[in-house]
Design a protein around this motif. Structure first.
Motif, PDB file in Angstrom:
ATOM      1  N   LEU A 158      16.323  12.017 -17.633  1.00 10.01           N
ATOM      2  CA  LEU A 158      16.169  11.152 -18.799  1.00 10.01           C
ATOM      3  C   LEU A 158      17.481  10.456 -19.148  1.00 10.01           C
ATOM      4  N   LEU A 159      18.593  11.154 -18.987  1.00 14.87           N
ATOM      5  CA  LEU A 159      19.888  10.605 -19.412  1.00 14.87           C
ATOM      6  C   LEU A 159      20.524   9.693 -18.364  1.00 14.87           C
ATOM      7  N   TRP A 160      20.394  10.040 -17.082  1.00 19.25           N
ATOM      8  CA  TRP A 160      21.241   9.399 -16.077  1.00 19.25           C
ATOM      9  C   TRP A 160      20.507   8.591 -15.021  1.00 19.25           C
ATOM     10  N   LEU A 161      19.228   8.845 -14.772  1.00 18.06           N
ATOM     11  CA  LEU A 161      18.536   8.075 -13.738  1.00 18.06           C
ATOM     12  C   LEU A 161      18.207   6.690 -14.271  1.00 18.06           C
ATOM     13  N   ARG A 162      18.622   5.664 -13.548  1.00 15.98           N
ATOM     14  CA  ARG A 162      18.400   4.291 -13.996  1.00 15.98           C
ATOM     15  C   ARG A 162      16.917   3.916 -13.882  1.00 15.98           C
ATOM     16  N   PRO A 163      16.447   3.029 -14.728  1.00 13.12           N
ATOM     17  CA  PRO A 163      15.056   2.563 -14.595  1.00 13.12           C
ATOM     18  C   PRO A 163      14.839   1.917 -13.234  1.00 13.12           C
ATOM     19  N   ARG A 164      13.736   2.222 -12.634  1.00  9.67           N
ATOM     20  CA  ARG A 164      13.420   1.652 -11.329  1.00  9.67           C
ATOM     21  C   ARG A 164      12.876   0.246 -11.510  1.00  9.67           C
ATOM     22  N   PRO A 165      13.523  -0.778 -10.918  1.00 10.65           N
ATOM     23  CA  PRO A 165      13.043  -2.153 -11.108  1.00 10.65           C
ATOM     24  C   PRO A 165      11.716  -2.384 -10.421  1.00 10.65           C
ATOM     25  N   PHE A 209      11.734   6.649  -5.977  1.00 10.86           N
ATOM     26  CA  PHE A 209      13.135   6.260  -6.126  1.00 10.86           C
ATOM     27  C   PHE A 209      13.903   6.359  -4.815  1.00 10.86           C
ATOM     28  N   LEU A 210      13.388   7.117  -3.847  1.00 11.47           N
ATOM     29  CA  LEU A 210      14.156   7.415  -2.635  1.00 11.47           C
ATOM     30  C   LEU A 210      14.568   6.162  -1.859  1.00 11.47           C
ATOM     31  N   PRO A 211      13.645   5.225  -1.538  1.00 10.24           N
ATOM     32  CA  PRO A 211      14.100   4.038  -0.803  1.00 10.24           C
ATOM     33  C   PRO A 211      15.137   3.230  -1.576  1.00 10.24           C
ATOM     34  N   LEU A 212      15.007   3.165  -2.901  1.00 10.47           N
ATOM     35  CA  LEU A 212      15.959   2.403  -3.704  1.00 10.47           C
ATOM     36  C   LEU A 212      17.321   3.082  -3.740  1.00 10.47           C
ATOM     37  N   LEU A 213      17.334   4.409  -3.793  1.00  5.09           N
ATOM     38  CA  LEU A 213      18.599   5.141  -3.755  1.00  5.09           C
ATOM     39  C   LEU A 213      19.299   4.928  -2.415  1.00  5.09           C
ATOM     40  N   VAL A 214      18.522   4.897  -1.348  1.00  2.00           N
ATOM     41  CA  VAL A 214      19.112   4.635  -0.028  1.00  2.00           C
ATOM     42  C   VAL A 214      19.693   3.226   0.018  1.00  2.00           C
ATOM     43  N   ALA A 215      18.968   2.262  -0.548  1.00  2.00           N
ATOM     44  CA  ALA A 215      19.423   0.873  -0.517  1.00  2.00           C
ATOM     45  C   ALA A 215      20.704   0.678  -1.306  1.00  2.00           C
ATOM     46  N   ASN A 216      20.893   1.451  -2.373  1.00  5.52           N
ATOM     47  CA  ASN A 216      22.074   1.317  -3.216  1.00  5.52           C
ATOM     48  C   ASN A 216      23.104   2.400  -2.950  1.00  5.52           C
ATOM     49  N   TYR A 217      23.008   3.007  -1.786  1.00  4.68           N
ATOM     50  CA  TYR A 217      23.939   4.065  -1.413  1.00  4.68           C
ATOM     51  C   TYR A 217      25.311   3.477  -1.169  1.00  4.68           C
ATOM     52  N   SER A 218      26.358   4.225  -1.480  1.00  2.00           N
ATOM     53  CA  SER A 218      27.713   3.741  -1.277  1.00  2.00           C
ATOM     54  C   SER A 218      27.972   3.533   0.213  1.00  2.00           C
ATOM     55  N   ASP A 219      28.608   2.428   0.527  1.00  2.00           N
ATOM     56  CA  ASP A 219      28.963   2.127   1.910  1.00  2.00           C
ATOM     57  C   ASP A 219      30.208   2.914   2.287  1.00  2.00           C
ATOM     58  N   SER A 220      30.091   3.770   3.288  1.00  2.00           N
ATOM     59  CA  SER A 220      31.212   4.632   3.665  1.00  2.00           C
ATOM     60  C   SER A 220      32.394   3.839   4.214  1.00  2.00           C
ATOM     61  N   GLU A 221      32.129   2.635   4.731  1.00  2.00           N
ATOM     62  CA  GLU A 221      33.214   1.856   5.316  1.00  2.00           C
ATOM     63  C   GLU A 221      34.027   1.148   4.242  1.00  2.00           C
ATOM     64  N   LEU A 278       7.785   8.877 -15.371  1.00  2.00           N
ATOM     65  CA  LEU A 278       8.285  10.122 -14.802  1.00  2.00           C
ATOM     66  C   LEU A 278       8.547  11.150 -15.896  1.00  2.00           C
ATOM     67  N   MET A 279       9.190  10.727 -16.968  1.00  2.00           N
ATOM     68  CA  MET A 279       9.508  11.663 -18.042  1.00  2.00           C
ATOM     69  C   MET A 279       8.241  12.106 -18.777  1.00  2.00           C
TER      70      MET A 279
END
Length: 437
Positions: free
Chosen positions: A166-173, A48-60, A2-3
């Motif tokens: 570059l600084l904050w997005l985690r590597p996508r496994p 990254f979108l599906p992975l971000l959704v999967a690791n989204y904070s649980d509101s409950e 990406l970078m």
């Protein structure tokens, strides 16, 4: 990756500052490099979108999901349907599907909204630069310099705002790329052989992804509808600019302001459509259908110019230049919804672990369709000598994806994608066992 694609694209944009009429032939090369880099950036960013959704904070629980957790375990609830089976079986959960689609739409809408904000700011600065250069002798003696300076600004902007990624997005496994480990000889693989190896791997991977998408009926249904919708959007956008320049005789700065109006309205659409969805409890595909209906307003309004009563009035039906600005507002609001919810719906139809490959197919479907509609509009203009008859074709083109979106079953498509990912994992596991033996 990406970078790398981001900075290659930004450098290619900056290099336009040195392109003069004497070396104009280098400009198409920079365009190809820049557009290819931009396309690669979008593919990798969307993955990254599906992975971000999967690791989204649980509101409950207010606790974020573990980044190391399995994507499939985060997406689907487990239930042992077979008491004699040693393995749990995934059972599709409509409530979880709705939550994940809402989260995906929220993330996608925010990204689109902030992107539109950035685009509006850069376009405003670009219009200001054009205006300033028009007041000086430099712009008159060197007509290409203002545009080249703007492209330099765009490249710098692209490079600067890639730094947070570059600084904050985690590597996508994900699994590593295959390596050339067989039949290399004592000197190893040459650069040419390595290039050919990965080129063959890329083409084979794309063909495999296409075959998988064809087997996934709901995914294929969405891709076909997205192909038609992207073609309609690209055709309307190109036709609108051409109509503004040739039929309404608008200046370059006026057309730039038209673009700012559309993109600025896209900000509104990106943030308003999720609120509409939540307020009325609508499905994401319903939002896409509403956006198709909104896009249909544009060619239908242009066709009003054929009605005699409006012709006598001298306005309505895009007879005056000011009429195109409200149309640009509609276009922007609709595009905000299409850009956000298109990715959101498609992300739920992708097999786990194949996000990048399937979003590459998504990008090919998106950009690959952009030639058909404009080419047909060009033929209509050549035959008729005016652009307005093309509105009839556009009115038909916009509604074509609607029946396909109506038939789309997101829940079934998600389950099919899960089964496809499960079969892929089992096949990969058997292959690794054979290799180990």
């Amino acid at each position: 990756m990406l970078m790398t694609s981001s900075y290659v694209g930004s450098v290619s944009s900056c290099l336009f500052i040195v392109i003069t009429p004497s070396i104009y032939y280098l400009a198409p090369i920079l365009v190809i490099i820049g557009i290819t880099s931009l396309g690669c950036s979008f593919v990798l960013l969307n993955a990254f979108l599906p992975l971000l959704v999967a690791n989204y904070s649980d509101s409950e629980t207010s606790k974020p999901s573990s980044p190391s957790a399995s994507f499939s375990n985060l997406e689907f609830e487990l239930e042992d349907l077979d008491p004699q089976s040693k393995h749990s079986v995934h059972k599709p959960d409509p409530d979880r599907l709705a939550r994940d689609l809402e989260r995906s739409a929220q993330i996608s809408s925010n990204g689109v909204g902030y992107g539109y904000m950035s685009a509006v700011f850069v376009e405003v600065v670009s219009v200001l630069i054009l205006w300033l250069f028009s007041k000086t002798n430099i712009g008159q003696t060197n007509p290409s310099l203002p545009i080249r300076f703007i492209l330099l600004l765009v490249g710098i902007w692209w490079a600067i705002f890639s730094v947070p990624t570059l600084l904050w997005l985690r590597p996508r496994p994900g699994p590593p790329l295959p390596t050339q480990s067989q039949n290399l000889g004592p000197q190893g693989a040459s650069k040419i052989r390595t290039f050919l190896f990965y080129t063959q791997f890329s083409l084979r991977s794309f063909w495999g992804t296409l075959r998988r998408a064809i087997r996934l009926r709901q995914t294929l249904l969405f891709l076909v509808s997205w192909f038609l919708l992207s073609d309609a959007v690209a055709t309307i956008s190109g036709t609108a600019v051409l109509f503004a320049r040739t039929e309404l005789h608008m200046s370059t700065i006026a057309v730039a302001l038209l673009s700012i109006t559309s993109i600025g309205s896209g900000i509104l659409g990106a943030f308003v459509w999720p609120r509409i969805q939540q307020s009325w409890s609508l499905q994401p595909k319903t939002i896409l259908l509403l956006c198709v209906a909104g896009m249909e307003i544009i060619p239908l309004y242009g066709l009003l110019g054929y009605i005699p009563i409006f012709q006598k009035l001298g306005f309505i039906g895009l007879q005056k230049s000011w009429e195109i600005f409200p149309i640009a507002v509609i276009h922007g609001v609709v595009m905000g919804g299409i850009s956000s919810y298109g990715r959101s719906v498609y992300a739920s139809l992708i097999p786990e672990g194949s996000e990048a490959a399937f979003f590459a197919l998504f990008a090919v479907t998106d950009k690959g369709s952009s030639a058909f509609g404009p080419a047909f509009v060009g033929w209509i203009v050549d035959q008729a000598g005016t652009i307005r008859p093309a509105f009839i074709f556009l009115a038909v083109l916009v509604v074509l994806p609607a029946p396909l979106l109506w038939m789309l079953n997101v829940e079934k498509g998600r389950e099919d994608a899960r089964l496809s990912a499960k079969g892929e994992d089992e096949g990969r596991g058997r292959y690794e066992m054979v290799c180990a033996e």
